[in-house]
Structure formats: C-alpha cells, structure tokens
Enzyme design. Structure first.
Site, PDB file in Angstrom:
ATOM      1  N   ASP A 253      50.534  -8.734 -44.684  1.00 50.87           N
ATOM      2  CA  ASP A 253      51.775  -8.791 -44.562  1.00 50.87           C
ATOM      3  C   ASP A 253      52.747  -8.479 -45.732  1.00 50.87           C
ATOM      4  OD1 ASP A 253      51.037 -11.153 -45.423  1.00 50.87           O
ATOM      5  OD2 ASP A 253      50.994 -12.302 -43.488  1.00 50.87           O
TER       6      ASP A 253
ATOM      7  N   ASP B 146      51.804 -23.866 -38.796  1.00 51.79           N
ATOM      8  CA  ASP B 146      52.320 -24.072 -37.584  1.00 51.79           C
ATOM      9  C   ASP B 146      51.213 -23.051 -36.568  1.00 51.79           C
ATOM     10  OD1 ASP B 146      52.754 -21.384 -38.463  1.00 51.79           O
ATOM     11  OD2 ASP B 146      54.777 -21.382 -37.785  1.00 51.79           O
TER      12      ASP B 146
ATOM     13  N   HIS C  64      50.236 -20.183 -37.440  1.00 52.62           N
ATOM     14  CA  HIS C  64      50.446 -18.792 -37.738  1.00 52.62           C
ATOM     15  C   HIS C  64      49.105 -18.214 -38.209  1.00 52.62           C
ATOM     16  CE1 HIS C  64      52.827 -19.216 -41.522  1.00 52.62           C
ATOM     17  NE2 HIS C  64      51.483 -18.721 -41.885  1.00 52.62           N
TER      18      HIS C  64
HETATM   19  C1  F6R Z   1      49.619 -14.644 -46.085  1.00 54.25           C
HETATM   20  C2  F6R Z   1      49.559 -15.038 -44.522  1.00 54.25           C
HETATM   21  C3  F6R Z   1      49.584 -16.228 -44.263  1.00 54.25           C
HETATM   22  C4  F6R Z   1      49.046 -17.255 -44.911  1.00 54.25           C
HETATM   23  C5  F6R Z   1      49.372 -18.710 -44.490  1.00 54.25           C
HETATM   24  C6  F6R Z   1      48.666 -19.775 -45.169  1.00 54.25           C
HETATM   25  O1  F6R Z   1      49.285 -13.257 -46.188  1.00 54.25           O
HETATM   26  O2  F6R Z   1      49.585 -13.834 -43.733  1.00 54.25           O
HETATM   27  O3  F6R Z   1      49.464 -16.275 -42.880  1.00 54.25           O
HETATM   28  O4  F6R Z   1      47.734 -17.217 -44.862  1.00 54.25           O
HETATM   29  O5  F6R Z   1      50.737 -18.814 -44.292  1.00 54.25           O
HETATM   30  O6  F6R Z   1      49.403 -19.840 -46.639  1.00 54.25           O
HETATM   31  P1  F6R Z   1      48.856 -20.902 -47.457  1.00 54.25           P
HETATM   32  O7  F6R Z   1      47.347 -20.281 -47.979  1.00 54.25           O
HETATM   33  O8  F6R Z   1      49.884 -20.566 -48.688  1.00 54.25           O
HETATM   34  O9  F6R Z   1      48.611 -22.307 -47.007  1.00 54.25           O
END
Ligand code: F6R
Length: 263
Positions: free
Chosen positions: A67, A136, A138
């Site tokens: 992303d 959340d 995702h």
């Molecule tokens: C990043 C991505 C997100 C992160 C998620 C966790 O490319 O796609 O899904 O993996 O937001 O982020 P962190 O590792 O910062 O807790």
C-alpha cells in the site's frame, strides 16, 4: 492457520526473516509481497544483516508492496516508498526495476490499480506476502467491511488507523485519508501469507483473526480461508487467544521436515 508464539519480537522477527531467507535461497527469483509500519522493521534489519554477513542475494528477487498513501510523493518522509528505501532497499542488492510500490500520485487511480494487479500476475504471482495487522483488524489497508474478494483499489482510512499512524507524521501534519491498497483477494492469492503481530494493542484483533468468525468487519479473519497462513506473535499479541496452549504444543511437536527458517 499456523500460529507460532515466541517470547518476544526479536525472536519472532528472526524466525520470519529466516523463512523469507529460506525462500530466497530455494527460489532466487521469488516474488515477495512486503509491508510497512513498525512491525516488519526487525525483519528488514535481519534481512539486511543476512545480506551483509551471509551474502543473501536479492538480485533476482521481485517485490510488491501492499500500500501507499494517496497524495504523498515517493520522497515524502512518511511515504511508504521512503520507508522501504530507508529500511530495506538502500541496504540490499535488489534491482530498482524489481521493486513495485503503489504510486500515491497516480492520476487515473482505477486504471493504475488494474495495472498493479496485472504486474503481479505478469511476475508470476506473489510467493510470500508479509503482513501486519491493524488494531482494527485491517489487512494491508483493507479496513473493516472491506470486501473479502477485493482487488487493488483506493480506500478511505478508518479514524482508528489515522490515529494509530499519526506517529509517522510530524506534529501538525495530517495523515492522508486515502490510500491505494492491494485487496484482500489480491493478498489471498499469495502462495504463503506470513502475518506478524507484536504487543498488547494487537491482542484483540489477533484473537478475532484467528478464533473469531470470518467476517468483513475484521478483514484479517479472511486469512482463515488461506491454505498457508502463518501467524507469528509475541506473547503480548497472543495474550487473548483462547487456544494458545494448543498452538504452542503444535509448534513444539512439529516434525523436523516441517520446520522452515527455524535453524
Ligand atoms: C502496512 C500495512 C498495514 C500495517 C498495519 C500494522 O503496509 O499494510 O496493514 O501492517 O497497520 O502497522 P504497524 O506494524 O505499524 O502496527
């Protein structure tokens, strides 16, 4: 789903990096799906160290990132282009033209997203997709209620994600509200999905992903439908799993031939 619980994030990052390195050694022209955020930093440090100390060779590897924020140039300090350069690509020998990260400045976003999907297909598909999880639930930036068959497209971030990611931006700077993200369908097409989560703030989302129902309200639960989803957790991220002792027992009794990256 294989759930592996390790004492801390260092051990978890080492194992995940070992799995990626094993794949590169077995298939030198493999295709990696990569993630950004805090979670993969230790993995990238390990991979850089394996490149420097053991000659791990990335010269034939191709990568596709999950992303990017819409509106951020590759040079922006909080862009995922910049993150990947600083934390991985500047330190290994992957050719520049093998690197793919969604273009946050694309003008025709729908056709750009279609071309990103086509590039993944042309590369032979993703062998291993590295993933983190949002608080959340995702996956990539597929926020709650994302279609579980979605492909690369524009998404609007959930307020929770904007708050969680504010730490990567300077004071007074806003987190963009839109992103380009691989879809859940795109992610599920990878041959292996390797999700890493650390810390108590992820425990609830992790429990829902592994033990809750498959539901668009918790996008990461879609990994229950994947044939080879490996989830590596530290103790804190695993703390709300009802069957954590079972996962530990399975891991401790794994036949040697099933162990990958664990040497
Ligand atoms: C990043 C991505 C997100 C992160 C998620 C966790 O490319 O796609 O899904 O993996 O937001 O982020 P962190 O590792 O910062 O807790």
């Amino acid at each position: 789903m294989e759930v592996i619980i390790l004492p801390d994030s260092k051990a978890a990052s080492r194992l995940a990096a070992g799995m990626i390195a094993d794949l590169i050694r077995k298939k030198s022209n493999c295709v990696l799906g990569l993630a950004t955020g805090s979670t993969p930093l230790g993995i990238y440090r390990e991979l850089v160290s394996m490149h420097n100390m053991e000659g791990l060779d990335f010269s034939e590897v191709t990568s596709f990132n999950l992303d990017e924020y819409v509106g951020l140039s590759p040079e922006h300090h909080a862009s995922y282009h910049r993150f990947m350069q600083e934390n991985l690509f500047n330190h290994i020998n992957m050719p520049k033209d093998h690197v793919h990260i969604p273009d946050g400045l694309a003008t025709d976003i729908p056709s750009y997203c279609q071309s990103y999907e086509e590039a993944i297909y042309q590369a032979g598909g993703i062998d291993l997709q590295l993933l983190g999880i949002g608080t959340d639930g995702h996956l990539g930036f597929n926020e709650p209620t994302s279609s579980l068959t979605s492909r690369t497209r524009i998404k609007t971030l959930d307020r929770q994600t904007i708050l969680d990611n504010q730490r990567f931006f300077q004071p007074g700077e806003s987190v963009p509200s839109h992103v380009i993200t691989m879809g859940i369908g795109t992610i599920l097409d990878a041959k292996t999905c390797l999700l890493i989560a650390f810390g108590e703030s992820k425990a609830e989302a992790v429990a829902g992903m592994v033990e809750g129902p498959v539901a668009a309200i918790l996008p990461a639960s879609a990994l229950q439908l994947h044939q080879k989803a490996i989830i590596i957790l530290d103790e804190a991220a695993a703390s709300k799993l009802a069957k954590r002792e079972y996962y530990q027992w399975v891991y401790d009794h794994k036949p040697d031939w099933q162990k990958v990256g664990q040497s």
